[in-house]
Design an enzyme around this catalytic site. Sequence first.
Site, PDB file in Angstrom:
ATOM      1  N   HIS A  93      -7.467  -6.713  -0.093  1.00 48.41           N
ATOM      2  CA  HIS A  93      -6.329  -5.796  -0.087  1.00 48.41           C
ATOM      3  C   HIS A  93      -5.212  -6.220   0.854  1.00 48.41           C
ATOM      4  CE1 HIS A  93      -4.157  -2.041  -0.350  1.00 48.41           C
ATOM      5  NE2 HIS A  93      -4.381  -1.739   0.924  1.00 48.41           N
ATOM      6  N   ASP A 145       0.829  -1.198   0.000  1.00 51.98           N
ATOM      7  CA  ASP A 145       0.000   0.000   0.000  1.00 51.98           C
ATOM      8  C   ASP A 145       0.875   1.264   0.000  1.00 51.98           C
ATOM      9  OD1 ASP A 145      -3.068   0.771   0.498  1.00 51.98           O
ATOM     10  OD2 ASP A 145      -1.882   2.005   1.859  1.00 51.98           O
TER      11      ASP A 145
END
Length: 290
Positions: A266, A101
């Site tokens: 994610h 991320d």
Amino acid sequence: MPLFPGFSEVDIETEGVRVHARVGGSGEPLLLLHGYPQTHAMWHPIAAELARTYTVVAADLRGYGESVAHEKDFTFRAMARDQVRLMEQLGHKQFHVVSHDRGARTAHRMVLDHPASVKSLVLLDILPTVEVWRLMDAWLARKYYHWTFLAHPSDMPQRLLNSEPLTYLRATLAGLGGLNIFAPEAMAEYERAAQKPSVVEAWCGDYLAGATTDLDHDRADVGSISDIPCLVLWGDKGVVGKQVNPLETWRQWFANVSGHALDTGHFLVEEKPEEVLEAVRQHLAAATAG
């Protein structure tokens, strides 16, 4: 139960920041960089195993977790410099990076600004920042609403988030992967961090920079292609692979890129730690041998 058994804690003062990290293991140095809205605690499922063969440094980004920003520069350029200085002060001039991320965006900038420092790179569940903004249609804007909300150029997002930090944190984590994937000890760390106004300020500063200055930096470097080994993994249930082929997209920045999707959302490390660990081990072994 400690999240990082056998690891020590360090706090390193460098330009405009005090960087907090946990260090463990022995062998070639390996830097682990987390994403939003987490801390270095996200690496707990695989850090101890990696420390069997590597010197593992799991660090908090500038302003996140226990790292303290003394200045308000939350660009990826500043964050990348922080981590290079951290590793240098720990005695590591060159190292591998595994990143997720916002940490992965920091790592990408690190390769661009400090190419001699990075031996190999793992990017988890991101596309290049310039590509995300290019793709920002109505569908992606709903998935990534925080990209524009946190980037609002006022203190409005901070004021709202500081009034209900845990509500916002839990909604964010649930929306990106679901709350049941997080170990209670890790969730406690994320919640503790989210309740600090300085951390909320870092979130907002990070995303504001990502919509402005970071874009300028990346656009200036379009066409800069690195030949270091780069592994890209993404969650098949998430957003990253839905509009473009991540490997083809990253090949515009890394000539020696490989990777694949995992059956996750994610948060790959906390959803499928064994699969991430195996892929990272194979990548690091090949990069070290090469």
